[in-house]
Design a protein around this motif. Structure first.
Motif, PDB file in Angstrom:
ATOM      1  N   GLY A 162     -15.415   7.157 -19.858  1.00 20.48           N
ATOM      2  CA  GLY A 162     -15.844   5.997 -19.091  1.00 20.48           C
ATOM      3  C   GLY A 162     -15.638   4.683 -19.798  1.00 20.48           C
ATOM      4  N   THR A 163     -15.065   4.728 -21.022  1.00 20.68           N
ATOM      5  CA  THR A 163     -14.861   3.524 -21.825  1.00 20.68           C
ATOM      6  C   THR A 163     -13.386   3.145 -21.855  1.00 20.68           C
ATOM      7  OG1 THR A 163     -16.737   4.096 -23.226  1.00 20.68           O
ATOM      8  CG2 THR A 163     -15.198   2.474 -24.100  1.00 20.68           C
ATOM      9  N   LEU A 164     -13.123   1.849 -21.782  1.00 19.77           N
ATOM     10  CA  LEU A 164     -11.766   1.318 -21.809  1.00 19.77           C
ATOM     11  C   LEU A 164     -11.622   0.287 -22.924  1.00 19.77           C
ATOM     12  CD1 LEU A 164     -11.347   0.434 -18.027  1.00 19.77           C
ATOM     13  CD2 LEU A 164     -10.091   2.251 -19.176  1.00 19.77           C
TER      14      LEU A 164
ATOM     15  N   THR B 205       0.857  -1.186   0.000  1.00 19.82           N
ATOM     16  CA  THR B 205       0.000   0.000   0.000  1.00 19.82           C
ATOM     17  C   THR B 205       0.897   1.241   0.000  1.00 19.82           C
ATOM     18  OG1 THR B 205      -0.126  -0.033   2.424  1.00 19.82           O
ATOM     19  CG2 THR B 205      -1.849  -1.216   1.216  1.00 19.82           C
ATOM     20  N   GLY B 206       0.350   2.368   0.448  1.00 20.51           N
ATOM     21  CA  GLY B 206       1.147   3.588   0.586  1.00 20.51           C
ATOM     22  C   GLY B 206       1.514   4.248  -0.728  1.00 20.51           C
ATOM     23  N   TYR B 207       0.694   4.083  -1.752  1.00 15.24           N
ATOM     24  CA  TYR B 207       0.997   4.668  -3.056  1.00 15.24           C
ATOM     25  C   TYR B 207       1.015   6.189  -2.974  1.00 15.24           C
ATOM     26  CZ  TYR B 207       0.500   5.898  -7.997  1.00 15.24           C
ATOM     27  OH  TYR B 207       0.671   6.436  -9.260  1.00 15.24           O
ATOM     28  N   THR B 208       2.051   6.807  -3.558  1.00 11.51           N
ATOM     29  CA  THR B 208       2.221   8.253  -3.491  1.00 11.51           C
ATOM     30  C   THR B 208       2.289   8.918  -4.867  1.00 11.51           C
ATOM     31  OG1 THR B 208       4.632   8.004  -3.396  1.00 11.51           O
ATOM     32  CG2 THR B 208       3.447   8.133  -1.293  1.00 11.51           C
ATOM     33  N   GLY B 209       2.046   8.150  -5.933  1.00 12.94           N
ATOM     34  CA  GLY B 209       2.193   8.690  -7.278  1.00 12.94           C
ATOM     35  C   GLY B 209       0.931   9.362  -7.801  1.00 12.94           C
ATOM     36  N   ALA B 210       0.939   9.619  -9.110  1.00 12.72           N
ATOM     37  CA  ALA B 210      -0.178  10.283  -9.779  1.00 12.72           C
ATOM     38  C   ALA B 210      -1.360   9.330  -9.924  1.00 12.72           C
ATOM     39  CB  ALA B 210       0.266  10.770 -11.161  1.00 12.72           C
ATOM     40  N   ALA B 211      -2.537   9.898 -10.208  1.00 12.17           N
ATOM     41  CA  ALA B 211      -3.745   9.099 -10.404  1.00 12.17           C
ATOM     42  C   ALA B 211      -3.556   8.136 -11.579  1.00 12.17           C
ATOM     43  CB  ALA B 211      -4.938  10.009 -10.649  1.00 12.17           C
ATOM     44  N   ILE B 212      -4.178   6.948 -11.457  1.00 11.50           N
ATOM     45  CA  ILE B 212      -4.014   5.883 -12.448  1.00 11.50           C
ATOM     46  C   ILE B 212      -5.375   5.557 -13.056  1.00 11.50           C
ATOM     47  CG2 ILE B 212      -3.216   3.524 -12.844  1.00 11.50           C
ATOM     48  CD1 ILE B 212      -1.748   3.782 -10.075  1.00 11.50           C
ATOM     49  N   THR B 213      -5.512   5.722 -14.366  1.00  9.92           N
ATOM     50  CA  THR B 213      -6.705   5.261 -15.086  1.00  9.92           C
ATOM     51  C   THR B 213      -6.264   4.343 -16.223  1.00  9.92           C
ATOM     52  OG1 THR B 213      -7.868   7.305 -14.518  1.00  9.92           O
ATOM     53  CG2 THR B 213      -8.858   5.931 -16.222  1.00  9.92           C
ATOM     54  N   SER B 214      -5.624   4.917 -17.274  1.00  6.47           N
ATOM     55  CA  SER B 214      -4.956   4.054 -18.248  1.00  6.47           C
ATOM     56  C   SER B 214      -3.776   3.391 -17.544  1.00  6.47           C
ATOM     57  CB  SER B 214      -4.456   4.867 -19.439  1.00  6.47           C
ATOM     58  OG  SER B 214      -5.508   5.330 -20.243  1.00  6.47           O
ATOM     59  N   LYS B 215      -3.533   2.127 -17.853  1.00  3.79           N
ATOM     60  CA  LYS B 215      -2.476   1.413 -17.135  1.00  3.79           C
ATOM     61  C   LYS B 215      -2.110   0.128 -17.855  1.00  3.79           C
ATOM     62  CE  LYS B 215      -5.904  -0.876 -14.154  1.00  3.79           C
ATOM     63  NZ  LYS B 215      -7.077  -0.270 -14.825  1.00  3.79           N
ATOM     64  N   THR B 216      -0.985  -0.454 -17.439  1.00  6.46           N
ATOM     65  CA  THR B 216      -0.561  -1.782 -17.897  1.00  6.46           C
ATOM     66  C   THR B 216      -0.031  -2.548 -16.704  1.00  6.46           C
ATOM     67  OG1 THR B 216       0.055  -0.950 -20.092  1.00  6.46           O
ATOM     68  CG2 THR B 216       0.961  -3.079 -19.430  1.00  6.46           C
ATOM     69  N   LEU B 217      -0.540  -3.750 -16.502  1.00  5.05           N
ATOM     70  CA  LEU B 217      -0.016  -4.680 -15.498  1.00  5.05           C
ATOM     71  C   LEU B 217       0.837  -5.714 -16.222  1.00  5.05           C
ATOM     72  CD1 LEU B 217      -3.281  -5.377 -13.427  1.00  5.05           C
ATOM     73  CD2 LEU B 217      -1.622  -3.533 -13.099  1.00  5.05           C
ATOM     74  N   VAL B 218       2.057  -5.958 -15.743  1.00  6.83           N
ATOM     75  CA  VAL B 218       2.971  -6.918 -16.373  1.00  6.83           C
ATOM     76  C   VAL B 218       3.579  -7.805 -15.296  1.00  6.83           C
ATOM     77  CG1 VAL B 218       4.950  -7.245 -17.902  1.00  6.83           C
ATOM     78  CG2 VAL B 218       3.593  -5.157 -18.078  1.00  6.83           C
ATOM     79  N   VAL B 219       3.583  -9.114 -15.534  1.00  4.32           N
ATOM     80  CA  VAL B 219       4.175 -10.062 -14.587  1.00  4.32           C
ATOM     81  C   VAL B 219       4.957 -11.117 -15.360  1.00  4.32           C
ATOM     82  CG1 VAL B 219       3.720 -11.833 -12.837  1.00  4.32           C
ATOM     83  CG2 VAL B 219       2.316  -9.769 -12.899  1.00  4.32           C
ATOM     84  N   TRP B 220       6.137 -11.451 -14.827  1.00  2.31           N
ATOM     85  CA  TRP B 220       6.860 -12.636 -15.268  1.00  2.31           C
ATOM     86  C   TRP B 220       6.794 -13.656 -14.130  1.00  2.31           C
ATOM     87  CZ3 TRP B 220       8.469  -7.728 -16.446  1.00  2.31           C
ATOM     88  CH2 TRP B 220       8.815  -7.445 -17.776  1.00  2.31           C
TER      89      TRP B 220
ATOM     90  N   MET C  73       2.847 -12.321 -18.552  1.00  2.00           N
ATOM     91  CA  MET C  73       1.445 -11.967 -18.730  1.00  2.00           C
ATOM     92  C   MET C  73       1.299 -10.458 -18.566  1.00  2.00           C
ATOM     93  SD  MET C  73      -0.470 -14.540 -19.526  1.00  2.00           S
ATOM     94  CE  MET C  73      -1.958 -13.535 -19.418  1.00  2.00           C
ATOM     95  N   ALA C  74       0.491  -9.873 -19.453  1.00  2.00           N
ATOM     96  CA  ALA C  74       0.252  -8.432 -19.377  1.00  2.00           C
ATOM     97  C   ALA C  74      -1.193  -8.143 -19.754  1.00  2.00           C
ATOM     98  CB  ALA C  74       1.205  -7.676 -20.303  1.00  2.00           C
ATOM     99  N   ILE C  75      -1.770  -7.149 -19.110  1.00  2.00           N
ATOM    100  CA  ILE C  75      -3.079  -6.628 -19.504  1.00  2.00           C
ATOM    101  C   ILE C  75      -2.953  -5.115 -19.575  1.00  2.00           C
ATOM    102  CG2 ILE C  75      -5.527  -6.409 -18.975  1.00  2.00           C
ATOM    103  CD1 ILE C  75      -5.482  -9.044 -17.573  1.00  2.00           C
ATOM    104  N   THR C  76      -3.427  -4.531 -20.700  1.00  2.00           N
ATOM    105  CA  THR C  76      -3.418  -3.081 -20.870  1.00  2.00           C
ATOM    106  C   THR C  76      -4.837  -2.551 -20.785  1.00  2.00           C
ATOM    107  OG1 THR C  76      -3.623  -3.168 -23.290  1.00  2.00           O
ATOM    108  CG2 THR C  76      -1.399  -3.251 -22.365  1.00  2.00           C
ATOM    109  N   TYR C  77      -4.951  -1.327 -20.289  1.00  2.00           N
ATOM    110  CA  TYR C  77      -6.244  -0.667 -20.096  1.00  2.00           C
ATOM    111  C   TYR C  77      -6.124   0.745 -20.669  1.00  2.00           C
ATOM    112  CZ  TYR C  77      -6.410  -4.340 -16.507  1.00  2.00           C
ATOM    113  OH  TYR C  77      -6.352  -5.537 -15.827  1.00  2.00           O
ATOM    114  N   GLN C  78      -6.695   0.947 -21.858  1.00  2.00           N
ATOM    115  CA  GLN C  78      -6.632   2.253 -22.509  1.00  2.00           C
ATOM    116  C   GLN C  78      -7.918   3.021 -22.239  1.00  2.00           C
ATOM    117  OE1 GLN C  78      -4.099   3.883 -24.495  1.00  2.00           O
ATOM    118  NE2 GLN C  78      -5.541   5.495 -23.928  1.00  2.00           N
ATOM    119  N   ASP C  79      -7.796   4.123 -21.497  1.00  2.00           N
ATOM    120  CA  ASP C  79      -8.957   4.948 -21.156  1.00  2.00           C
ATOM    121  C   ASP C  79      -9.218   5.955 -22.277  1.00  2.00           C
ATOM    122  OD1 ASP C  79     -10.963   6.335 -19.685  1.00  2.00           O
ATOM    123  OD2 ASP C  79      -9.439   7.802 -19.062  1.00  2.00           O
TER     124      ASP C  79
ATOM    125  N   ASP D 194      -8.802  -4.256 -10.640  1.00  2.00           N
ATOM    126  CA  ASP D 194      -8.526  -4.943 -11.901  1.00  2.00           C
ATOM    127  C   ASP D 194      -7.350  -5.871 -11.644  1.00  2.00           C
ATOM    128  OD1 ASP D 194     -10.353  -3.942 -13.884  1.00  2.00           O
ATOM    129  OD2 ASP D 194      -9.241  -2.054 -13.925  1.00  2.00           O
ATOM    130  N   GLY D 195      -7.341  -7.032 -12.304  1.00  5.53           N
ATOM    131  CA  GLY D 195      -6.233  -7.937 -12.064  1.00  5.53           C
ATOM    132  C   GLY D 195      -6.058  -8.982 -13.144  1.00  5.53           C
TER     133      GLY D 195
END
Length: 271
Positions: free
Chosen positions: A171-173, A79-94, A161-167, A121-122
């Motif tokens: 309200g549409t992604l 937790t403790g996130y201090t960055g900018a707001a997140i709407t568009s995003k990409t999750l990446v895992v190896w 594995m990666a998932i991208t979310y383009q805002d 989202d996950g």
């Protein structure tokens, strides 16, 4: 501290951001390599230290999470996130699956969730279809089946594995899944969400968290690295990503740099 140790220490600090560099470097807002001086740290400094829950563990630069059916046994949270707001995003895992859906299911390789309310989202494994990947979200708001999708049939294989979310700002992604850089499907979804400072957490193993920081879903996996970007990366950018070397490889790099530094020092002394 020896010259070799100094080189190795500097490599451990710098390599995570070096391997995340490129066109997408400026958008990297979270990176967990589970190695270096602090294995619980986010390399970007935007998130607090990782918390290991249940029987989750970190060894040799890898996070191990565990489940039994849809019950979590070992998971991790930051937790403790201090960055900018997140709407568009990409999750990446190896990472590597150590069990298929018959052992543990409906857990997550990586989830972004709100701390004070239910909105996530996950990269979810086996929730609606056995051994398949999907985007999971609160109340199914952003869920659809990836087409053609991908069904895992073996364990022990390192995959990305990666998932991208383009805002689109209304309200549409556009939500797109990738396995080893290849698209497994894309779709349009409503109900775009935004995650903000002090109300964002990242989860590994469980699908999402409740008020007691526990949650549903189990996953049997070993995670080597995870990242979040605050933009929707292109397929080419995802294919260009490289995982930070594991500690054994890092030692070889450090030895090479150490030997190079010694050679340069000897040449300088002969001038």
């Amino acid at each position: 501290m020896s010259l070799f140790q100094r080189c190795l220490s500097r490599l451990a600090l710098c390599l995570p951001l070096l391997f995340a560099a490129g066109a997408s470097h400026a958008t990297l807002i979270g990176q967990w390599t589970f190695q270096g001086p602090n294995v619980l740290a986010d390399s970007t400094g935007n998130f607090g230290a990782l918390e290991l829950r249940g029987n989750a563990s970190i060894a040799n630069g890898k996070l191990t999470v565990d489940g039994n059916g849809t019950t979590e046994l070992g998971w991790a949270r930051t937790t403790g996130y201090t960055g900018a707001a997140i709407t568009s995003k990409t999750l990446v895992v190896w990472g590597e699956l150590t069990g298929l859906s018959a052992a543990a299911t409906a857990g997550s390789f990586m989830t972004i969730d709100k701390v004070n309310s239910d909105n996530f989202d996950g990269i979810i494994y086996g929730e609606n279809q056995a051994n398949t990947w999907m985007n999971g979200s609160s109340n199914g708001w952003r869920n659809q089946t990836f087409n053609p999708g991908y069904t895992e049939s073996a364990t022990g294989n390192l995959i990305q594995m990666a998932i991208t979310y383009q805002d689109f700002g209304n309200g549409t992604l556009q939500i797109t899944g990738y396995r080893n850089g290849q698209s497994i499907g894309s779709y349009l979804s409503g109900n775009a969400a935004t995650w903000t400072a002090n109300d964002t957490e990242i989860l590994f193993g469980i699908r999402h968290a409740n008020s007691s920081a526990n949650g549903p879903g189990g996953l049997d996996a070993v995670i080597s690295e995870a990242r979040i970007y605050n933009t929707a990366l292109t397929q080419a950018e995802i294919q260009a990503l490289h995982m930070v070397p594991e500690p054994g490889t890092l030692a070889v790099f450090g030895l090479g740099l150490g030997m190079l530094a010694v050679a340069r020092k000897r040449r300088a002394s002969k001038r």
